[in-house]
Motif scaffolding. Structure first.
Motif, PDB file in Angstrom:
ATOM      1  N   SER A  64       0.830  -1.205   0.000  1.00 32.36           N
ATOM      2  CA  SER A  64       0.000   0.000   0.000  1.00 32.36           C
ATOM      3  C   SER A  64       0.865   1.256   0.000  1.00 32.36           C
ATOM      4  O   SER A  64       0.476   2.270  -0.575  1.00 32.36           O
ATOM      5  CB  SER A  64      -0.963   0.002   1.180  1.00 32.36           C
ATOM      6  OG  SER A  64      -0.264   0.026   2.391  1.00 32.36           O
ATOM      7  N   ILE A  65       2.030   1.202   0.614  1.00 35.57           N
ATOM      8  CA  ILE A  65       2.954   2.340   0.542  1.00 35.57           C
ATOM      9  C   ILE A  65       3.475   2.496  -0.879  1.00 35.57           C
ATOM     10  O   ILE A  65       3.592   3.613  -1.401  1.00 35.57           O
ATOM     11  CB  ILE A  65       4.098   2.169   1.564  1.00 35.57           C
ATOM     12  CG1 ILE A  65       3.537   2.240   2.986  1.00 35.57           C
ATOM     13  CG2 ILE A  65       5.180   3.218   1.360  1.00 35.57           C
ATOM     14  CD1 ILE A  65       4.526   1.885   4.067  1.00 35.57           C
ATOM     15  N   GLU A  66       3.750   1.393  -1.531  1.00 35.18           N
ATOM     16  CA  GLU A  66       4.202   1.444  -2.927  1.00 35.18           C
ATOM     17  C   GLU A  66       3.104   1.992  -3.838  1.00 35.18           C
ATOM     18  O   GLU A  66       3.378   2.778  -4.750  1.00 35.18           O
ATOM     19  CB  GLU A  66       4.611   0.041  -3.375  1.00 35.18           C
ATOM     20  CG  GLU A  66       5.049  -0.050  -4.816  1.00 35.18           C
ATOM     21  CD  GLU A  66       5.298  -1.483  -5.239  1.00 35.18           C
ATOM     22  OE1 GLU A  66       5.078  -1.784  -6.424  1.00 35.18           O
ATOM     23  OE2 GLU A  66       5.692  -2.298  -4.387  1.00 35.18           O
ATOM     24  N   LEU A  67       1.856   1.577  -3.605  1.00 35.73           N
ATOM     25  CA  LEU A  67       0.752   2.067  -4.430  1.00 35.73           C
ATOM     26  C   LEU A  67       0.485   3.551  -4.219  1.00 35.73           C
ATOM     27  O   LEU A  67      -0.027   4.216  -5.116  1.00 35.73           O
ATOM     28  CB  LEU A  67      -0.520   1.269  -4.143  1.00 35.73           C
ATOM     29  CG  LEU A  67      -0.603  -0.111  -4.748  1.00 35.73           C
ATOM     30  CD1 LEU A  67      -1.855  -0.828  -4.262  1.00 35.73           C
ATOM     31  CD2 LEU A  67      -0.592  -0.045  -6.253  1.00 35.73           C
ATOM     32  N   ALA A  68       0.823   4.072  -3.052  1.00 35.76           N
ATOM     33  CA  ALA A  68       0.570   5.485  -2.774  1.00 35.76           C
ATOM     34  C   ALA A  68       1.457   6.388  -3.614  1.00 35.76           C
ATOM     35  O   ALA A  68       1.050   7.499  -3.964  1.00 35.76           O
ATOM     36  CB  ALA A  68       0.781   5.777  -1.291  1.00 35.76           C
ATOM     37  N   VAL A  69       2.646   5.938  -3.953  1.00 37.25           N
ATOM     38  CA  VAL A  69       3.563   6.783  -4.718  1.00 37.25           C
ATOM     39  C   VAL A  69       3.667   6.376  -6.181  1.00 37.25           C
ATOM     40  O   VAL A  69       4.469   6.920  -6.916  1.00 37.25           O
ATOM     41  CB  VAL A  69       4.962   6.792  -4.069  1.00 37.25           C
ATOM     42  CG1 VAL A  69       4.901   7.441  -2.701  1.00 37.25           C
ATOM     43  CG2 VAL A  69       5.541   5.398  -3.990  1.00 37.25           C
ATOM     44  N   THR A  70       2.838   5.442  -6.613  1.00 40.59           N
ATOM     45  CA  THR A  70       2.803   5.008  -8.005  1.00 40.59           C
ATOM     46  C   THR A  70       1.498   5.476  -8.633  1.00 40.59           C
ATOM     47  O   THR A  70       0.426   5.244  -8.077  1.00 40.59           O
ATOM     48  CB  THR A  70       2.887   3.473  -8.100  1.00 40.59           C
ATOM     49  OG1 THR A  70       4.035   3.036  -7.395  1.00 40.59           O
ATOM     50  CG2 THR A  70       2.964   3.019  -9.534  1.00 40.59           C
ATOM     51  N   LEU A  71       1.585   6.128  -9.771  1.00 39.90           N
ATOM     52  CA  LEU A  71       0.381   6.592 -10.450  1.00 39.90           C
ATOM     53  C   LEU A  71      -0.243   5.429 -11.210  1.00 39.90           C
ATOM     54  O   LEU A  71       0.214   5.051 -12.284  1.00 39.90           O
ATOM     55  CB  LEU A  71       0.702   7.747 -11.401  1.00 39.90           C
ATOM     56  CG  LEU A  71       1.173   9.028 -10.748  1.00 39.90           C
ATOM     57  CD1 LEU A  71       1.484  10.077 -11.796  1.00 39.90           C
ATOM     58  CD2 LEU A  71       0.148   9.548  -9.782  1.00 39.90           C
ATOM     59  N   SER A  72      -1.276   4.847 -10.626  1.00 38.25           N
ATOM     60  CA  SER A  72      -1.993   3.755 -11.265  1.00 38.25           C
ATOM     61  C   SER A  72      -3.453   3.827 -10.843  1.00 38.25           C
ATOM     62  O   SER A  72      -3.784   4.377  -9.791  1.00 38.25           O
ATOM     63  CB  SER A  72      -1.394   2.398 -10.878  1.00 38.25           C
ATOM     64  OG  SER A  72      -1.701   2.102  -9.549  1.00 38.25           O
ATOM     65  N   PRO A  73      -4.348   3.247 -11.643  1.00 38.92           N
ATOM     66  CA  PRO A  73      -5.777   3.314 -11.304  1.00 38.92           C
ATOM     67  C   PRO A  73      -6.195   2.367 -10.193  1.00 38.92           C
ATOM     68  O   PRO A  73      -7.353   2.356  -9.804  1.00 38.92           O
ATOM     69  CB  PRO A  73      -6.458   2.946 -12.622  1.00 38.92           C
ATOM     70  CG  PRO A  73      -5.467   2.153 -13.368  1.00 38.92           C
ATOM     71  CD  PRO A  73      -4.126   2.678 -12.966  1.00 38.92           C
ATOM     72  N   THR A  74      -5.287   1.604  -9.636  1.00 40.17           N
ATOM     73  CA  THR A  74      -5.630   0.628  -8.605  1.00 40.17           C
ATOM     74  C   THR A  74      -6.220   1.289  -7.370  1.00 40.17           C
ATOM     75  O   THR A  74      -7.199   0.803  -6.797  1.00 40.17           O
ATOM     76  CB  THR A  74      -4.380  -0.180  -8.219  1.00 40.17           C
ATOM     77  OG1 THR A  74      -3.793  -0.704  -9.394  1.00 40.17           O
ATOM     78  CG2 THR A  74      -4.721  -1.288  -7.262  1.00 40.17           C
ATOM     79  N   VAL A  75      -5.659   2.414  -6.960  1.00 40.15           N
ATOM     80  CA  VAL A  75      -6.124   3.078  -5.745  1.00 40.15           C
ATOM     81  C   VAL A  75      -7.509   3.689  -5.963  1.00 40.15           C
ATOM     82  O   VAL A  75      -8.371   3.630  -5.086  1.00 40.15           O
ATOM     83  CB  VAL A  75      -5.098   4.141  -5.293  1.00 40.15           C
ATOM     84  CG1 VAL A  75      -5.576   4.876  -4.069  1.00 40.15           C
ATOM     85  CG2 VAL A  75      -3.759   3.501  -5.028  1.00 40.15           C
TER      86      VAL A  75
END
Length: 186
Positions: A64-75
């Protein structure tokens, strides 16, 4: 899901400017709202101890920390799923707590259903969300009267019909954006 995410990101860039820091702040804000909604869902269904534990696990997990700084539609997809589950859990709990079923509870069923249809259109995994909503629908407290159960059944019928309408509406809007015939999509 990527096209929808790009439309949302473009709208955000229109207001805050075209900067990568703004996009990361947008991602973190979406993730924080989604985890907060998930906390309230878990607290309503299982209790505060499980809600705090899962909130901490979700917030500090490396993925979740990785997803916070990656621009992707997952979040963004996660936020939409959390919104649907929140509407379903809040309304079904209110139906069980109150003697009367109010009109706004059916409005939340329609809103959750339309969002659910959009989620199914964005990714087929959204069908799992409908199964989770069905599970939340059948989670009942003891001593539920027949009137409350019939209120929940009517709520769930509104929800399922709204999912179908939301899916058809998402297909129609997407075909309109691509300048194709909506009948060919079905």
């Amino acid at each position: 899901a990527l096209g929808f995410y790009l439309y949302v990101l473009r709208t955000i860039f229109y207001f805050i400017g075209n900067s990568w820091m703004g996009a990361i702040a947008f991602q973190i804000g979406i993730q924080l709202i989604g985890f907060s909604l998930l906390y309230f869902i878990i607290r309503k269904t299982t209790g505060i101890c499980a809600a705090l534990t899962s909130f901490c696990l979700f917030m500090f997990a490396p993925k979740s920390i990785e997803l916070a700084v990656t621009l992707s539609p997952t979040v963004l997809y996660f936020l939409l799923c959390a919104l649907v589950l929140y509407f379903v859990s809040e309304s079904t709990n209110r139906i069980l707590e109150n003697q009367k079923v109010y009109v706004y509870q059916y409005f939340t069923a329609i809103l959750a259903g339309i969002l659910g249809g959009l989620i199914i259109y964005l990714d087929i995994i959204g069908l799992f969300l409908i199964l989770l909503s069905l599970l939340m629908f059948f989670l009942q407290k003891k001593n539920a009267s027949c009137e409350k159960i019939s209120g929940k059944a009517l709520y769930f019928i509104f929800f399922i019909i709204s999912v179908l309408i939301g899916f058809a509406l998402a297909v129609y809007v997407d075909c309109g954006l691509k300048a194709e015939s909506a009948l060919l999509a079905f």
